[in-house]
Design an enzyme around this catalytic site. Sequence first.
Site, mmCIF file in Angstrom:
data_model
loop_
_atom_site.group_PDB
_atom_site.id
_atom_site.type_symbol
_atom_site.label_atom_id
_atom_site.label_comp_id
_atom_site.label_asym_id
_atom_site.label_seq_id
_atom_site.Cartn_x
_atom_site.Cartn_y
_atom_site.Cartn_z
ATOM 1 N N GLU A 48 55.458 8.244 60.822
ATOM 2 C CA GLU A 48 56.147 9.465 60.412
ATOM 3 C C GLU A 48 55.293 10.692 60.744
ATOM 4 O O GLU A 48 54.072 10.681 60.560
ATOM 5 C CB GLU A 48 56.397 9.363 58.902
ATOM 6 C CG GLU A 48 57.118 10.515 58.274
ATOM 7 C CD GLU A 48 57.338 10.292 56.785
ATOM 8 O OE1 GLU A 48 58.086 11.071 56.184
ATOM 9 O OE2 GLU A 48 56.753 9.328 56.228
ATOM 10 N N LYS A 117 65.087 12.480 58.264
ATOM 11 C CA LYS A 117 64.852 11.680 57.066
ATOM 12 C C LYS A 117 65.846 12.083 55.981
ATOM 13 O O LYS A 117 66.101 13.268 55.766
ATOM 14 C CB LYS A 117 63.414 11.891 56.593
ATOM 15 C CG LYS A 117 62.984 11.039 55.419
ATOM 16 C CD LYS A 117 61.501 11.255 55.125
ATOM 17 C CE LYS A 117 60.977 10.403 53.996
ATOM 18 N NZ LYS A 117 59.521 10.598 53.767
ATOM 19 N N CYS A 180 60.359 6.159 56.236
ATOM 20 C CA CYS A 180 59.546 5.973 55.032
ATOM 21 C C CYS A 180 60.346 5.782 53.753
ATOM 22 O O CYS A 180 60.858 4.709 53.474
ATOM 23 C CB CYS A 180 58.569 7.140 54.898
ATOM 24 S SG CYS A 180 57.216 6.796 53.721
#
Length: 643
Positions: A48, A117, A180
């Site tokens: 990330e 995200k 994540c």
Amino acid sequence: MNTNFGFVRVAAAVPTMRVADCHYNAEQVRLQIDEAIEQGVEVICFPELTMTGYTCADLFFTQALQQSSMRELEALCDYTRGKAIIVLVGAPLQVDNDLFNCAFVMSDGEVMGVVPKVNLPNTGEFYEKRWFTSGRAAREYLPGGIAPRIPKIELWSGEVPFGTDLLFCTRNYAFGIEICEDLWSPLPPSTQLAIQGAEIIFNLSSSNCIIGKHIFRKQMIKQQSARVHCGYVYTSSGVGESTTDVVFSGSTYIAENGDILTTGERFQRENTMIIQEIDVERLRTDRQRNTNFTKDKAGHYRHINVAPIEREEEFTEPIHRTFSTTPFLPKKGKEDQYCMDVFSIQTNGLARRWEHTHADTLEIGISGGLDSTLALLVCVQTADLLGYDRERIVGVTMPGFGTSDRTYRNALQLMKELGITHREISIRDVATQHLSDIGHNMDKHDITYENAQARIRTLILMDLANELNGLVVGTGDLSELALGWCTYNGDQMSMYSVNAGIPKTLVRYLVRYAAENMYGEPLRNILLDIVDTPVSPELLPTDADGQIAQKTEDKVGPYDLHDFFLFYFMRFGFTREKIKYMACQAFEDQYDEATIDKWLSVFMRRFCQQQYKRSCMPDGPKVVSVSLSPRGDWRMPSDTSCI
């Protein structure tokens, strides 16, 4: 590596990095791209916010960092031009007035799509909502469903698809991306991505390290890959991140359908990378059989075609994956639970049938071989479970033309030590008379000579069961059913077949396990000698020294190979060519390619030709992941062409 077999070589990479030094970070990424290409990797995934580092905090708001990141990202994208690899990197991206934490998919000098995200942590040491906007802002809810609010963004190369609804499709597989915290959410994006067709999920992560977290993280990856039948590639930021409040370890995992295929070393201070192959054909098999695994018609996902550069020469290095030569046996460290579960399934199945039929006795033929030994152990455990006297089990030895002194002696001693009732009924005279009656020459040791003995033994057991109000317990195993290595209406038939779900390699393993863990002397020695006895139906006369002359594996082939073939053919429906390829990898130190090819041909031919014996097989419990019961896992016409 032959990609026609469905193996996709992927890499999870952790570059050394410097917080906010985008040029340095991009250089490390280039080094790892080159290394991955040399290793034949098709897709490489980086952590990330690869370009900037995850711990930049309020620096994310600065134009200098944002511009540096985009400048290096453009140069990195151009670096992929002409290279046979797909690259996934993380970077911040400003869209209108929002800043998104994104994954960029690059191939052959182009950005194929950008995924923001969705789930942003905002507790503990992480406050992403201070800097970033959730990917939910990139879509909106309309009367007809969910549609992208920002379908495309303008980058240096032109308009690029943007959103959480992107499914990347190559010629051989499809993949999706989550970032994540997405994995930790109640409904991970990967769930819907997989339902929509993603066979591999890539997770660009930056998860810090505290005591026990890596174990929990590993469990989550295993569970998610199993839940949605996918390959899962996970990579997280390494030790180069800021340690102001937390430390990052550079965790990497590659999983497939609930199994962790490989794990990287944590806390490495150099560039690290793990490489493994995802078997998408294996995943597709499980998805086909899962009737709940259907696309959500209300959801709209855009399919982005990605056509990476073809390699000039086929990559022929061996794959990284290893295949167990014994796929039906327990994994190391789980032997006790596995074996006890098998015995519990067998004994509880037989106990239910014994109680239901109100039979007074169990009749079982005892040859001194592996199958009848395991079946007898199950009968004894069942009697103990029900509180019945073991003498209600009637073990019958039926010496014939091929019975050896070794097996005869072991059969007698086994029954004596287990405390069951023993009956001995020789079949020699009856078989001789029967063969004479049908005009068969006793010197002609053909299939008639063999099968007559098998059917006479079954006749004796059936009639004895009628006489004693009993139940005939079958001893034949799963491997013999697959090969049709049983006499129709002979040992193929019984009133309940406790071994029908146990492959031969597992039969041998269970008897050895019982000897070493469940029984003392002298029963242990008897069982171990049975384990070491060659597998044989003992239907042909012994040799001049009274030893077994008819050895099954000389005739039909090694059972370790056949059980390997059986597992991958039935469990995943693999082609003959793929099974051969995998067997050559697994057994490279035991059998050459010609030998594997020979016995694979035997397996395929016999499997197809002998279905009629399985179509009328008796009841028996399913134990391992496959079953040949016509009422359960396997329904097949008896007249099919050989596959």
